[in-house]
Motif scaffolding. Structure first.
Motif, PDB file in Angstrom:
ATOM      1  N   ALA A   1      80.377 -45.403 -28.355  1.00 21.66           N
ATOM      2  CA  ALA A   1      80.514 -44.881 -29.709  1.00 21.66           C
ATOM      3  C   ALA A   1      81.917 -45.201 -30.205  1.00 21.66           C
ATOM      4  CB  ALA A   1      80.287 -43.372 -29.717  1.00 21.66           C
ATOM      5  N   ARG A   2      82.056 -45.471 -31.525  1.00 23.31           N
ATOM      6  CA  ARG A   2      83.381 -45.783 -32.049  1.00 23.31           C
ATOM      7  C   ARG A   2      83.969 -44.630 -32.831  1.00 23.31           C
ATOM      8  NH1 ARG A   2      84.955 -50.957 -31.804  1.00 23.31           N
ATOM      9  NH2 ARG A   2      86.918 -49.835 -31.835  1.00 23.31           N
ATOM     10  N   LEU A   3      83.097 -43.801 -33.409  1.00 19.01           N
ATOM     11  CA  LEU A   3      83.603 -42.757 -34.296  1.00 19.01           C
ATOM     12  C   LEU A   3      82.734 -41.508 -34.155  1.00 19.01           C
ATOM     13  CD1 LEU A   3      85.373 -41.998 -36.861  1.00 19.01           C
ATOM     14  CD2 LEU A   3      83.503 -42.862 -38.213  1.00 19.01           C
ATOM     15  N   ILE A   4      83.399 -40.359 -34.101  1.00 18.98           N
ATOM     16  CA  ILE A   4      82.662 -39.089 -34.148  1.00 18.98           C
ATOM     17  C   ILE A   4      83.119 -38.384 -35.422  1.00 18.98           C
ATOM     18  CG2 ILE A   4      82.280 -36.851 -33.060  1.00 18.98           C
ATOM     19  CD1 ILE A   4      83.031 -38.011 -30.446  1.00 18.98           C
ATOM     20  N   VAL A   5      82.179 -37.932 -36.240  1.00 17.72           N
ATOM     21  CA  VAL A   5      82.521 -37.185 -37.445  1.00 17.72           C
ATOM     22  C   VAL A   5      81.932 -35.795 -37.312  1.00 17.72           C
ATOM     23  CG1 VAL A   5      82.320 -37.091 -39.938  1.00 17.72           C
ATOM     24  CG2 VAL A   5      82.335 -39.288 -38.817  1.00 17.72           C
ATOM     25  N   VAL A   6      82.768 -34.761 -37.482  1.00 19.27           N
ATOM     26  CA  VAL A   6      82.220 -33.404 -37.486  1.00 19.27           C
ATOM     27  C   VAL A   6      82.402 -32.883 -38.902  1.00 19.27           C
ATOM     28  CG1 VAL A   6      82.310 -31.116 -36.462  1.00 19.27           C
ATOM     29  CG2 VAL A   6      82.911 -33.083 -35.103  1.00 19.27           C
ATOM     30  N   ASP A   7      81.298 -32.796 -39.665  1.00 16.04           N
ATOM     31  CA  ASP A   7      81.463 -32.363 -41.043  1.00 16.04           C
ATOM     32  C   ASP A   7      81.418 -30.860 -41.097  1.00 16.04           C
ATOM     33  OD1 ASP A   7      79.849 -33.041 -44.247  1.00 16.04           O
ATOM     34  OD2 ASP A   7      81.778 -32.203 -43.682  1.00 16.04           O
ATOM     35  N   SER A   8      82.617 -30.377 -41.333  1.00 12.93           N
ATOM     36  CA  SER A   8      82.881 -28.981 -41.452  1.00 12.93           C
ATOM     37  C   SER A   8      82.722 -28.201 -40.171  1.00 12.93           C
ATOM     38  CB  SER A   8      82.109 -28.330 -42.560  1.00 12.93           C
ATOM     39  OG  SER A   8      83.013 -27.423 -43.074  1.00 12.93           O
ATOM     40  N   ILE A   9      83.801 -28.270 -39.427  1.00  6.17           N
ATOM     41  CA  ILE A   9      83.882 -27.524 -38.193  1.00  6.17           C
ATOM     42  C   ILE A   9      84.219 -26.076 -38.534  1.00  6.17           C
ATOM     43  CG2 ILE A   9      86.348 -27.778 -37.702  1.00  6.17           C
ATOM     44  CD1 ILE A   9      85.408 -28.715 -34.935  1.00  6.17           C
ATOM     45  N   SER A  10      84.696 -25.829 -39.752  1.00  7.35           N
ATOM     46  CA  SER A  10      85.120 -24.471 -40.092  1.00  7.35           C
ATOM     47  C   SER A  10      83.946 -23.518 -40.172  1.00  7.35           C
ATOM     48  CB  SER A  10      85.854 -24.461 -41.427  1.00  7.35           C
ATOM     49  OG  SER A  10      85.114 -25.174 -42.388  1.00  7.35           O
ATOM     50  N   SER A  11      82.769 -24.025 -40.602  1.00  6.30           N
ATOM     51  CA  SER A  11      81.654 -23.094 -40.742  1.00  6.30           C
ATOM     52  C   SER A  11      81.086 -22.694 -39.390  1.00  6.30           C
ATOM     53  CB  SER A  11      80.546 -23.706 -41.579  1.00  6.30           C
ATOM     54  OG  SER A  11      80.002 -24.792 -40.900  1.00  6.30           O
ATOM     55  N   LEU A  12      81.392 -23.485 -38.334  1.00  9.27           N
ATOM     56  CA  LEU A  12      80.899 -23.112 -37.023  1.00  9.27           C
ATOM     57  C   LEU A  12      81.830 -22.129 -36.351  1.00  9.27           C
ATOM     58  CD1 LEU A  12      79.892 -26.617 -35.720  1.00  9.27           C
ATOM     59  CD2 LEU A  12      78.386 -24.838 -36.518  1.00  9.27           C
ATOM     60  N   ILE A  13      83.117 -22.261 -36.657  1.00  8.86           N
ATOM     61  CA  ILE A  13      84.091 -21.441 -35.936  1.00  8.86           C
ATOM     62  C   ILE A  13      84.385 -20.136 -36.647  1.00  8.86           C
ATOM     63  CG2 ILE A  13      86.456 -21.426 -35.104  1.00  8.86           C
ATOM     64  CD1 ILE A  13      86.185 -24.246 -34.399  1.00  8.86           C
ATOM     65  N   ALA A  14      84.322 -20.113 -37.976  1.00  6.17           N
ATOM     66  CA  ALA A  14      84.640 -18.880 -38.709  1.00  6.17           C
ATOM     67  C   ALA A  14      83.821 -17.670 -38.275  1.00  6.17           C
ATOM     68  CB  ALA A  14      84.500 -19.114 -40.206  1.00  6.17           C
ATOM     69  N   PRO A  15      82.518 -17.780 -38.036  1.00  2.00           N
ATOM     70  CA  PRO A  15      81.785 -16.571 -37.648  1.00  2.00           C
ATOM     71  C   PRO A  15      82.156 -16.007 -36.283  1.00  2.00           C
ATOM     72  CG  PRO A  15      80.253 -18.257 -38.366  1.00  2.00           C
ATOM     73  CD  PRO A  15      81.587 -18.899 -38.267  1.00  2.00           C
ATOM     74  N   ILE A  16      82.791 -16.813 -35.402  1.00  2.00           N
ATOM     75  CA  ILE A  16      83.052 -16.258 -34.080  1.00  2.00           C
ATOM     76  C   ILE A  16      84.466 -15.744 -33.904  1.00  2.00           C
ATOM     77  CG2 ILE A  16      81.285 -17.563 -32.856  1.00  2.00           C
ATOM     78  CD1 ILE A  16      83.477 -19.497 -32.030  1.00  2.00           C
ATOM     79  N   LEU A  17      85.341 -16.045 -34.863  1.00  2.00           N
ATOM     80  CA  LEU A  17      86.717 -15.574 -34.705  1.00  2.00           C
ATOM     81  C   LEU A  17      86.847 -14.146 -35.181  1.00  2.00           C
ATOM     82  CD1 LEU A  17      88.972 -18.458 -36.009  1.00  2.00           C
ATOM     83  CD2 LEU A  17      88.502 -17.815 -33.678  1.00  2.00           C
ATOM     84  N   GLY A  18      87.815 -13.456 -34.646  1.00  2.00           N
ATOM     85  CA  GLY A  18      88.107 -12.121 -35.159  1.00  2.00           C
ATOM     86  C   GLY A  18      87.138 -11.071 -34.660  1.00  2.00           C
TER      87      GLY A  18
END
Lengths: 348, 268
Positions: free
Chosen positions: B208-225
């Motif tokens: 693979a040459r490129l990995i794109v993660v479109d919007s990692i924030s929506s995955l991490i926001a619910p688990i923080l805090g």
């Protein structure tokens, strides 16, 4: 620590690590009774842990030698799928349909927001009726789920819109299906339309979350459901929330759940949202409620607003649709194309 | 690695006597062994009757550990690696390439941050199409149901610059190079990344040459805090995994992040 990536509770992970199990391989090689002894948990719990581990590692073992990983689709396959089976739910307003590329599309989450009185609930009811239009008339013949949080769904109005819809369908069949064919084509009665709308009334935010989770079981049992309309997803989240961080987390969880539903079952999810005032750069302007973090929850965002005396719909955010705006109007028959005599009544 | 007793199955020199010897020094797992002073262990093994067997066992353990950690490298090796493997991938837009001094650097994680509707997803599409057409395969991880094949088709058609009806072959090739995963929680993301890692390590042809993660924030926001302390650990492990994939396998990683203002009490 590979154990961290398993979907287990914090206490279970802590017990695994302190017993010395830090990699997936070491857990999968033990028997349940042995694991239960080591972690000092019941055998059922140990079985559950092992099941979680084996589910994760099974994915790795069954990946074939093709270039595509398990669970992925290449963009080309997705394009072929989209071009052949794309379904849209018409909104009964030709201008609005054209800017949406045919209508509200299934498999996507569409958010529609606007000031009070612009026609959000009317649009929601219209979609709940339009999804039921049979294949022969160019529709998709599905059922609708209507989740009402504000109590603004009126069955009489839905009946009125259904009557107009079945009247239009009868006229269409009369004009285009002349001869013996006309008798075979099924016409729907307004009562049938109402029967196919599943209505849920929620009165608190916990009920809303519970219902979103319950839909995961409800939809497979009723495979015909093609649209889920949530009338005012904001209502229960705007008041009585002391902890803002909790609100963001809960909303994030709901957003992911709804997106999963849309993707997994191929249903269209329509969220109706309210507006709030935002202060930026020294001026006040209207923005959709629930904050910027919620803007990620939907695939497409449509904002309804007044332009002079006409109602307009504007596409605010979409990965594939062009940003455009179209006029529409709310008539006794439902949502229709805008014509000059359907204007807002001027209050003197 | 866990407890020492699981190694008895695979390695003959780590037998019951060895385990008993280790137990007498309070060593039950590999971690304990590492913490303990090896010379002291060897010296006490000398005093016993089966000292050769025990020393064999100790050497075996040391060699297992040796295979697990990264080898030491010197600056020259790193420089060579940088010149041969770690090029820049062009993003397809001249101004972006100028800003990034050549493009997305292979081996690094590049993050695009911005408010909603600022064009992050469009940038992800553009970069993915460009790399898929010219360089190789792209793994697109989509957490917001926003991957649109029609839009990718439009972008590829525009980049290739050719006429509508002749672009079919290029289009098919380019779009076959993009794999799209839909993930809706952070555990699914970790699964995909681990799967990718094991495919890259085991299969010779898969690259693979490129990995794109479109919007990692929506995955991490619910688990923080909140009361859940695992959230930060999961976030760090995602970051660590992405960097490891980028560096070891010569991939460029592009991550998009949604910013939002802090929620104050009045601004609902």
């Amino acid at each position: 620590m590979e154990v961290l990536r398993l979907p287990l509770s914090a206490s279970q992970k802590g017990k695994l690590i302190s017993a010395g199990y830090t990699s997936i391989a070491s857990i999968s090689s033990t028997s349940p009774s042995h694991l239960a002894l080591e972690l000092k948990v019941s055998e059922n719990e140990a079985l559950e842990i092992l099941k979680n581990v084996s589910d994760g590692s099974r994915l790795k073992r069954t990946s074939s030698s093709l270039t595509v990983l398990n669970g992925a689709q290449s963009a080309w396959d997705m394009l072929q799928e989209e071009e052949t089976t794309r379904v849209h739910i018409t909104t009964s307003c030709a201008d609005l349909d054209s800017i949406l590329g045919g209508g509200i599309s299934c498999k996507e989450v569409t958010e529609i927001g606007g000031v009070p009185g612009i026609g959000k609930t009317q649009l929601g009811i219209q979609l709940a009726v339009n999804v039921q239009i049979p294949y022969d008339y160019g529709g998709i013949g599905g059922k609708a789920i209507y989740i009402d949080t504000e109590g603004s769904f009126m069955a009489e109005r839905a009946l009125q819109i259904a009557e107009a819809c079945s009247h239009d369908m009868a006229e269409y069949s009369r004009l285009y299906h002349k001869g013996p064919q006309a008798c075979e084509v099924k016409t729907m009665q307004p009562k049938d339309f109402l029967e196919n709308i599943f209505y849920f009334r929620v009165c608190s935010y916990t009920e809303q979350i519970a219902l979103t989770n319950y839909l995961d079981e409800f939809i497979p049992k009723h495979k015909d459901v093609k649209v889920v309309i949530i009338d005012s997803i904001t209502f229960h989240f705007r008041q009585d929330f002391d902890d803002m961080a909790l609100r963001t987390r809960v909303l994030g969880g709901i957003a992911l759940n709804l997106m999963k539903l849309a993707r997994k079952f191929g249903v269209a999810v329509v969220l109706l949202n309210q507006v709030t005032t935002k202060y930026s750069d020294g001026s006040f302007h209207l923005a959709l409620a629930l904050g910027d973090s919620w803007s990620h929850a939907s695939t497409n965002r449509i904002i309804l607003h007044w332009n002079g005396d006409e109602r307009y719909a504007y596409i605010d955010k979409s990965p594939s649709l062009r940003s455009a705006s179209a006029p529409y109007s709310v008539t006794p028959k439902g949502i229709r194309n805008s014509s000059s005599n359907n204007k807002r009544i001027k209050h003197i | 690695m866990g407890a020492l007793k699981y190694l008895t199955v695979k390695y003959a020199s780590i037998d019951a006597d060895f385990l008993q010897f280790c137990a007498s020094h309070g060593i039950f797992s590999v971690e304990d062994f590492l913490v303990h002073d090896v010379y002291v262990l060897v010296a006490s093994a000398e005093k016993l009757s089966n000292s050769d067997r025990l020393k064999q066992g100790i050497n075996q353990l040391l060699s297992i550990i040796e295979t697990l950690h990264q080898p030491w490298v010197n600056g020259l090796v790193l420089l060579e690696d940088r010149e041969q493997n770690k090029h820049c991938l062009s993003t397809g837009g001249k101004s972006f390439d100028m800003l990034l001094q050549g493009g997305l650097r292979v081996g690094h994680v590049t993050e695009f941050v911005g408010p909603s509707s600022s064009g992050k997803t469009q940038i992800c599409f553009q970069v993915a199409s460009n790399v898929a057409m010219k360089l190789g395969s792209v793994v697109f991880i989509d957490s917001g149901n926003s991957f649109s094949p029609t839009r990718i088709k439009q972008i590829v058609t525009r980049i290739s610059g050719s006429v509508e009806n002749r672009v079919h072959g290029i289009l098919q090739q380019a779009m076959r190079n993009i794999e799209c995963h839909a993930v809706f929680d952070v555990y699914a993301l970790l699964n995909v990344l681990h799967q990718l890692k094991s495919s890259l390590e085991s299969q010779a042809g898969y690259k693979a040459r490129l990995i794109v993660v479109d919007s990692i924030s929506s995955l991490i926001a619910p688990i923080l805090g909140g009361s859940n302390a695992q959230g930060y650990a999961l976030m760090v492990s995602v970051g660590y995994l992405l960097k490891k994939l980028a560096d070891r396998h010569n991939i460029a990683v592009l991550v998009s992040y949604l910013t939002f203002c802090c929620l104050l009490a009045g601004s609902i």
